[in-house]
Design a protein around this motif. Structure first.
Motif, short mmCIF file in Angstrom:
data_model
loop_
_atom_site.label_atom_id
_atom_site.label_comp_id
_atom_site.label_asym_id
_atom_site.label_seq_id
_atom_site.Cartn_x
_atom_site.Cartn_y
_atom_site.Cartn_z
N THR A 1 9.49 12.11 -5.41
CA THR A 1 8.28 11.35 -4.85
C THR A 1 7.53 10.59 -3.95
O THR A 1 8.25 10.00 -3.48
N ILE A 2 6.50 10.76 -3.04
CA ILE A 2 5.63 10.04 -2.25
C ILE A 2 4.88 8.79 -2.92
O ILE A 2 4.08 9.16 -3.61
N ALA A 3 5.44 7.87 -2.57
CA ALA A 3 5.52 6.35 -3.18
C ALA A 3 3.77 6.12 -2.45
O ALA A 3 2.85 5.72 -3.23
N GLY A 4 3.64 6.84 -1.47
CA GLY A 4 2.33 6.13 -0.74
C GLY A 4 2.61 6.58 0.39
O GLY A 4 3.23 7.21 1.38
N ALA B 1 -3.95 9.48 1.78
CA ALA B 1 -3.69 8.58 1.09
C ALA B 1 -3.57 8.75 0.01
O ALA B 1 -2.44 9.13 -1.12
N ARG C 1 0.59 6.53 4.31
CA ARG C 1 -1.37 5.35 5.43
C ARG C 1 -1.08 5.71 7.15
O ARG C 1 -0.28 5.55 7.36
N HIS D 1 -1.63 11.63 -0.59
CA HIS D 1 -0.60 12.56 -0.98
C HIS D 1 0.60 11.59 -1.64
O HIS D 1 1.35 12.10 -2.26
N ARG D 2 -0.11 10.44 -1.95
CA ARG D 2 0.73 9.80 -3.23
C ARG D 2 1.75 10.58 -4.01
O ARG D 2 0.13 11.50 -4.94
N GLY D 3 1.86 10.47 -4.60
CA GLY D 3 2.98 11.23 -5.73
C GLY D 3 3.02 12.62 -5.92
O GLY D 3 3.77 13.54 -6.67
N ASP E 1 0.96 -1.12 -0.05
CA ASP E 1 0.03 0.27 -0.28
C ASP E 1 1.35 1.41 0.02
O ASP E 1 0.84 2.16 -0.66
N VAL E 2 1.40 1.02 0.75
CA VAL E 2 2.90 2.25 0.61
C VAL E 2 3.43 2.76 -0.09
O VAL E 2 4.45 3.88 -0.83
#
Length: 697
Positions: A93-96, A121, A98, A123-125, A35-36
């Protein structure tokens, strides 16, 4: 309620709250990793400072997984930990992300866990190297908007994600710190011979002969020391080079060995080449047992990097055309070590000698390595860590119009309070002003601006005092902050009635509906004063229960806080599941019959405000000696029965509606004034009659 009974209740409730246990943080399960950090096949150990685990695909490092509380000690508006699992790619970049742990639900007006989990969640990307607006209106930049109704909590979670990610990025060399100018140019390559590499500083050297070593050892020992090397022999000729850039590593190692070296390395990993001639071995033999090389280490600023056997590659010889060495070692420094290849570092060599008495004597020798300027290139720096003071200032700027409107309303209310005696002489004007202010409180302050304060704000303040108070957290919600500042001052001047009677949206809704009910001829009910006193004590018991549970049992506290219908009727405008809507409507229906029934008998916030209100400095409400003894008009017309039968006003129940003050000056209603007026009129009539008799026909 007797003081002893109150103390016993508090003790029992605190004991119940203390029985709760904190929830354990979720481990890095395969499901959490997927997930993260989508695309990661496995994780390395959590290590380094700040701690993070390296994420790998099939062969290469692709980023880091870490927890915000481990990295920056993130806390929420409640003053308790907020823990967010975050994946950060090597490109920044933020992968994920939680949400793992938080204690915010009791602080949120109508917001549940799913909303906060979706917010985190989303904030991904996000690219942490770009400036990110941490405010209520950041959605335009691709950043998820702060959660309405949970603005402070959501902004603090966003700040935790960005600040923790940037701390990891700085420590692992993903991006350079603000103010730094360069990063290593790994790709540039030109053929260089050994003399050219030495002349450019790509290879550093330290040469020691036996006499140099003996002199240093004897200075430390204060006497003779022996080593296994003659004084005039070459003790060690040690060279060091950063092997990661192609300009250095490919020339020194050759194309094949260099390709084998860099292929498993992540973008933030580096390798250092050490090579030596002479009688002394910089490797020694201890690493075979301990797994760590004990004779040589790398030091950078205040960080010491111990070279590990697991990261060591033995090299038999350098590329053709390069010098030959008796001993060569290639040491991988993973990103988790925090090694910054663009900054200077030094190699430290530990040498052991022996005193005459057989005790060992040690000496340290070091030389510095600085990457040639031609192998450094400019790179965008990561923005500075988010300053909490800048965060709340930005929020205040975003809400300047709302702040101005609320400030104007509070100034108007202050004027009304100070002019209450003069306005009480003009009851019709005063009632119109009060009606207009109640409509403003309900419609603008409550339904539009969602600035309904709650007992949970008091619980938050208490938790902050217990766990580490920070003003900047409370400043993140400017309207609520202004309201509480005004209420705190009003408690000292007038008591709790200023808030309950003028600034509480749900209280305004009850009063307006009761007025509508009277206009529609709905029959009302007024409890006897004895029953009223017994029921009024219930709200204090409710507050004690909520307060005690809030100290630890968050879920139970959330359930008990639902005794306040503010979420349903004000913050969410009845957009909630039917049980909550039914409960709020039932309270309002009761309020049609018994004016402000919830405020008088159930409201924990009113009970909480009544406690410090006992410290008020002034008595503004005027009474006559006949009040209660000869006259019960004010008591019978008080909407919340705050006036006792003996005539005195209970400040814990008064809502400062000023009905009693308008009656105080009303010569047509107040019996003492009415009797005085009638006597004056009778004297005037008698005087007129006598004057008429004297004048005659």
């Amino acid at each position: 309620m007797p003081v002893r009974s109150v103390l016993v209740c508090i003790w029992m409730l605190l004991a119940l709250a203390g029985a709760a246990t904190a929830s354990a943080r979720e481990t890095v399960s395969p499901e959490l990793l997927a997930d993260v950090f989508p695309g990661a096949a496995r994780l390395g150990p959590i290590e380094g400072n700040p701690p993070a685990a390296t994420a790998y695909d099939a062969a290469r490092a692709i980023g880091f997984l870490f927890f915000s509380h481990d990295v920056i000690g993130s806390i929420g508006f409640s003053g308790k930990p907020v823990d967010i699992a975050i994946g950060l790619r090597l490109d920044g970049t933020i992968a994920g992300a939680r949400l793992i742990e938080h204690h915010e639900p009791i602080l949120i007006l109508g917001i549940g866990d799913p909303v906060l989990h979706r917010f985190v969640a989303a904030h991904r990307g996000i690219d942490i190297r770009a400036p990110v607006t941490v405010s209520r209106a950041a959605a335009r930049d691709g950043v998820p908007d702060a959660v309405s109704g949970a603005t402070v909590s959501s902004l603090l979670m966003r700040e935790a994600i960005l600040r923790a990610s940037r701390a990891i990025a700085r420590s692992r060399g993903i991006v350079v710190p603000a103010g730094a100018q360069s990063v290593v140019d790994r790709d540039r390559f030109e053929r260089r011979e050994w003399p050219a590499l030495r002349a450019e500083g790509a290879v550093a050297q330290m040469r020691l002969i036996g006499s140099d070593v003996l002199q240093r050892l004897e200075q430390g020992a204060g006497g003779p020391v022996s080593v296994t090397a003659p004084r005039d022999s070459l003790f060690i000729d040690l060279y060091a080079a950063l092997a990661t850039p192609a300009m250095i590593g490919r020339n020194l190692l050759g194309d094949r060995i260099y390709a084998d070296l860099v292929s498993p390395l992540g973008d933030a990993d580096h390798a250092v080449l050490l090579a030596a001639n002479g009688l002394y071995s910089f490797k020694g033999t201890g690493f075979a047992r301990s797994g760590t090389f004990d004779r040589v280490q790398i030091v950078q600023a205040d960080r010491t990097l111990r070279l590990q056997a697991s990261g060591h590659r033995r090299i038999e010889s350098l590329a053709p055309g390069m010098p030959s060495f008796r001993e060569i070692g290639l040491f991988v420094l993973p990103a988790a070590s925090g090694f910054d290849a663009a900054a200077p570092w030094r190699v430290e060599l530990l040498v052991e000698g022996q005193r005459d008495d057989g005790r060992p004597q040690y000496a340290n020798f070091a030389f510095e390595y600085r990457l040639p300027p031609g192998l450094l290139r400019r790179a965008a720096a990561v923005p500075d860590a988010i300053d909490p003071s800048a965060l709340w200032q930005q929020v205040w700027r975003d809400r300047a119009v709302r702040i101005a409107i609320l400030t104007a309303a509070l100034v108007l209310l202050t004027v009304l309070l100070f002019m209450q005696d003069r306005l009480a002489h003009h009851s019709r004007l005063f009632r119109r002003l009060r009606f207009g202010f109640l409509v403003f409180t309900l419609v603008w302050l409550g339904w539009y601006a969602a600035a309904q304060v709650s007992v949970v704000n008091i619980l938050t303040f208490t938790q902050a005092l217990l766990t580490g108070f920070r003003w900047d957290f409370f400043l993140l919600d400017p309207l609520v902050f202004l309201l509480w500042t005004f209420v705190a001052v009003a408690l000292l001047f007038w008591g709790r009635g200023v808030f309950c009677g003028w600034l509480c949206p749900f209280g305004a809704l009850q009063e307006l509906l009761h007025r509508l009910g009277r206009a529609l001829k709905i029959r009302t009910f007024r409890p006897s004063f004895v029953l009223h006193e017994r029921l009024a004590a219930v709200k204090y018991a409710v507050f004690l229960l909520v307060f005690a549970l809030s100290l630890n049992l968050t879920d139970l506290a959330l359930a008990t806080v639902e005794v306040e219908p503010f979420k349903t009727a004000v913050a969410r405008r009845f957009d909630r599941p039917w049980p909550f809507v039914f409960y709020a409507l039932a309270l309002l229906a009761v309020g049609l019959v018994v004016e402000r029934a919830f405020c008088r008998y159930l409201c924990p916030l009113g009970a909480a405000l009544a406690i410090p209100a006992r410290l008020r400095l002034f008595e503004w409400l005027k009474r006559k000696k006949q009040c209660g003894a000869e006259c019960q008009v004010c008591a019978s017309r008080c909407p919340v029965q705050a006036i006792h039968p003996d005539g005195h006003i209970n400040p814990n129940e008064c809502i400062h509606c000023f009905n009693c003050q308008m009656l105080y000056y009303d010569a047509t209603t107040c019996p003492p004034l009415k009797a005085r007026r009638e006597r004056r009129e009778a004297r005037s009539a008698a005087l007129a009659q006598r004057q008429g008799a004297l004048q005659g026909p």
